[in-house]
Design an enzyme around this catalytic site. Structure first.
Site, PDB file in Angstrom:
ATOM      1  N   GLU A  20      34.641  -1.259   0.643  1.00  0.00           N
ATOM      2  CA  GLU A  20      34.276  -2.566   1.217  1.00  0.00           C
ATOM      3  C   GLU A  20      33.264  -3.277   0.335  1.00  0.00           C
ATOM      4  O   GLU A  20      32.803  -2.737  -0.672  1.00  0.00           O
ATOM      5  CB  GLU A  20      33.640  -2.361   2.607  1.00  0.00           C
ATOM      6  CG  GLU A  20      34.639  -2.326   3.753  1.00  0.00           C
ATOM      7  CD  GLU A  20      35.153  -3.706   4.104  1.00  0.00           C
ATOM      8  OE1 GLU A  20      34.740  -4.683   3.458  1.00  0.00           O
ATOM      9  OE2 GLU A  20      35.996  -3.800   5.006  1.00  0.00           O
ATOM     10  N   ARG A 105      27.116  -0.825  13.944  1.00  0.00           N
ATOM     11  CA  ARG A 105      26.695  -0.871  12.542  1.00  0.00           C
ATOM     12  C   ARG A 105      26.988  -2.233  11.929  1.00  0.00           C
ATOM     13  O   ARG A 105      27.919  -2.934  12.317  1.00  0.00           O
ATOM     14  CB  ARG A 105      27.386   0.222  11.719  1.00  0.00           C
ATOM     15  CG  ARG A 105      28.873   0.028  11.567  1.00  0.00           C
ATOM     16  CD  ARG A 105      29.430   0.939  10.473  1.00  0.00           C
ATOM     17  NE  ARG A 105      30.869   1.059  10.562  1.00  0.00           N
ATOM     18  CZ  ARG A 105      31.724   0.196  10.022  1.00  0.00           C
ATOM     19  NH1 ARG A 105      31.290  -0.877   9.387  1.00  0.00           N
ATOM     20  NH2 ARG A 105      33.028   0.395  10.143  1.00  0.00           N
ATOM     21  N   ASN A 107      28.581  -4.598   9.283  1.00  0.00           N
ATOM     22  CA  ASN A 107      29.886  -4.425   8.657  1.00  0.00           C
ATOM     23  C   ASN A 107      30.087  -5.275   7.407  1.00  0.00           C
ATOM     24  O   ASN A 107      30.491  -4.752   6.380  1.00  0.00           O
ATOM     25  CB  ASN A 107      30.986  -4.720   9.682  1.00  0.00           C
ATOM     26  CG  ASN A 107      32.353  -4.336   9.181  1.00  0.00           C
ATOM     27  OD1 ASN A 107      32.526  -3.238   8.633  1.00  0.00           O
ATOM     28  ND2 ASN A 107      33.335  -5.219   9.329  1.00  0.00           N
ATOM     29  N   ASN A 154      33.750  -9.757  10.578  1.00  0.00           N
ATOM     30  CA  ASN A 154      34.237  -9.534   9.227  1.00  0.00           C
ATOM     31  C   ASN A 154      34.206 -10.781   8.370  1.00  0.00           C
ATOM     32  O   ASN A 154      34.206 -11.913   8.874  1.00  0.00           O
ATOM     33  CB  ASN A 154      35.679  -8.998   9.281  1.00  0.00           C
ATOM     34  CG  ASN A 154      35.752  -7.572   8.792  1.00  0.00           C
ATOM     35  OD1 ASN A 154      35.071  -7.198   7.847  1.00  0.00           O
ATOM     36  ND2 ASN A 154      36.593  -6.774   9.436  1.00  0.00           N
ATOM     37  N   ASP A 203      40.608  -9.381   6.990  1.00  0.00           N
ATOM     38  CA  ASP A 203      39.378  -8.618   6.750  1.00  0.00           C
ATOM     39  C   ASP A 203      38.480  -9.452   5.818  1.00  0.00           C
ATOM     40  O   ASP A 203      38.199 -10.604   6.132  1.00  0.00           O
ATOM     41  CB  ASP A 203      39.742  -7.224   6.207  1.00  0.00           C
ATOM     42  CG  ASP A 203      38.634  -6.210   6.418  1.00  0.00           C
ATOM     43  OD1 ASP A 203      37.466  -6.608   6.430  1.00  0.00           O
ATOM     44  OD2 ASP A 203      38.924  -5.004   6.545  1.00  0.00           O
TER      45      ASP A 203
HETATM   46  C1  BGC Z   1      35.840  -2.404   9.201  1.00  0.00           C
HETATM   47  C2  BGC Z   1      36.746  -1.332   9.714  1.00  0.00           C
HETATM   48  C3  BGC Z   1      37.910  -1.986  10.444  1.00  0.00           C
HETATM   49  C4  BGC Z   1      38.606  -2.929   9.494  1.00  0.00           C
HETATM   50  C5  BGC Z   1      39.805  -3.647  10.057  1.00  0.00           C
HETATM   51  C6  BGC Z   1      36.627  -3.309   8.311  1.00  0.00           C
HETATM   52  O1  BGC Z   1      35.797  -4.317   7.828  1.00  0.00           O
HETATM   53  O2  BGC Z   1      34.757  -1.857   8.505  1.00  0.00           O
HETATM   54  O3  BGC Z   1      36.053  -0.464  10.539  1.00  0.00           O
HETATM   55  O4  BGC Z   1      38.791  -1.023  10.936  1.00  0.00           O
HETATM   56  O5  BGC Z   1      37.696  -3.886   9.015  1.00  0.00           O
HETATM   57  O6  BGC Z   1      39.535  -4.331  11.208  1.00  0.00           O
HETATM   58 CA    CA Z   2      35.337  -5.927   6.053  1.00  0.00          CA
END
Ligand code: BGC
Ligand code: CA
Length: 295
Positions: A20, A105, A107, A154, A203
């Site tokens: 990521e 957490r 992300n 996200n 994402d």
């Molecule tokens: C998250 C994952 C999630 C994925 C798809 C990511 O940014 O960290 O935990 O499953 O996105 O939704």
């Molecule tokens: Ca992500």
């Protein structure tokens, strides 16, 4: 539109559990990216192919350089920290957008033209719990929760003039658009685009110099390019099913780095996509914009 792109190359078959947070650091000529579940930070320097890795004390979602050159801001599971990598690894807690919620957490996050960080969160243990938030960290280290009721926060993508922002709830397969102002208020939340199951889950996102929006698709084995009004211009296949995030970088800002994830894939999917968890690069024919720093 017909932007000619090159085929994605697996430049680092790192078998990341949850790759990521790719970001280009022009000052040192390297891309950073994280492995959230692997509790690790990695860097790759395209000019020399040098690779660096740092073990983190807990899950890390993102890294954003500080304007004053004094290290980085990072999103740990427990909150935002000031992270120093060189000459030695150190970290200092700065803000906690979700105190008393250990399963939540940080992300993903981006800095904007005012030097602020916009950081979203999710429930790590059960993403269906709707514990995610969006928080803003100002340069004076004041942290404000600007939205609650998010499942999987996200890919923020913020206009270079910080007048609008795209932000995604991956659980709802929806990208939203907000108006931003100089004081850091967000208003006019509207749906930018909802994706169908078979398109994959939106994402990480990044903008290019023409204002186009590039989105990584978890479960979609691709990245897609959109107009600012969410019309799809192009789909580029990536040989990994869970494509998590993208960033332009390299000296000309024309190399796209793509992170992917291995977590949760069964034998059949791993056989179909053995490179899952690798980091890929390709040239998309587009030029990125320099990522902004904090402070
Ligand atoms: C998250 C994952 C999630 C994925 C798809 C990511 O940014 O960290 O935990 O499953 O996105 O939704
Ligand atoms: Ca992500």
């Amino acid at each position: 539109m017909d932007l000619n792109h090159t085929l994605p190359q697996a430049i680092w078959p790192a078998e990341l559990l949850l790759g990521e947070g790719p970001v280009w650091e022009a000052r040192t000529g390297r891309f950073f990216f994280v492995d959230i579940h692997g509790c690790a930070l990695h860097a790759w320097t395209p000019a020399t192919d040098a690779r660096q890795s740092w073990k983190m004390p807990e899950r890390i979602g993102w890294l954003i350089p500080r304007k004053n050159g004094d290290g980085y801001m990072a999103g740990f599971q427990s909150g935002i920290v000031h992270l120093t990598l060189e000459p030695e690894l150190r970290w200092e807690p700065v803000a906690q957008p979700h105190p008393g919620e250990p399963s939540v957490r940080l992300n993903d996050a981006k800095a904007d033209a005012f030097g602020r960080i916009w950081a979203g969160s999710m429930d790590n243990d059960d993403p269906a719990r709707c514990k995610g938030r969006l928080a803003r960290l100002d340069p004076d280290l004041q942290c404000t929760v600007v939205e609650t009721g998010i499942y999987i926060a996200n890919g923020p993508a913020i206009a270079p003039d910080a007048r609008w922002m795209l932000h995604t709830d991956s659980f709802l397969n929806t990208v939203y658009r907000y108006t931003l102002d100089a004081s850091g208020n967000i208003t006019d939340k509207s749906v930018w685009r909802v994706f169908s199951e078979d398109e994959g889950t939106p994402d990480g996102m990044t903008l290019d110099s023409e204002g186009r929006v590039w989105v990584a698709f978890w479960g979609g084995a691709c990245i897609r390019c959109f107009t600012p009004d969410a019309e799809c211009l192009q789909t580029i296949a990536i040989p990994a099913s869970q494509v998590t995030s993208i960033s332009f970088g390299g000296a000309d800002l024309q190399t796209m780095l793509v992170t992917t994830a291995r977590v949760g894939l069964g034998d059949a999917e791993l056989a179909q996509y053995p490179l899952s968890g690798s980091v890929f690069t390709l040239r998309t024919g587009a030029t990125g914009v320099l990522p902004l720093a904090f402070g």
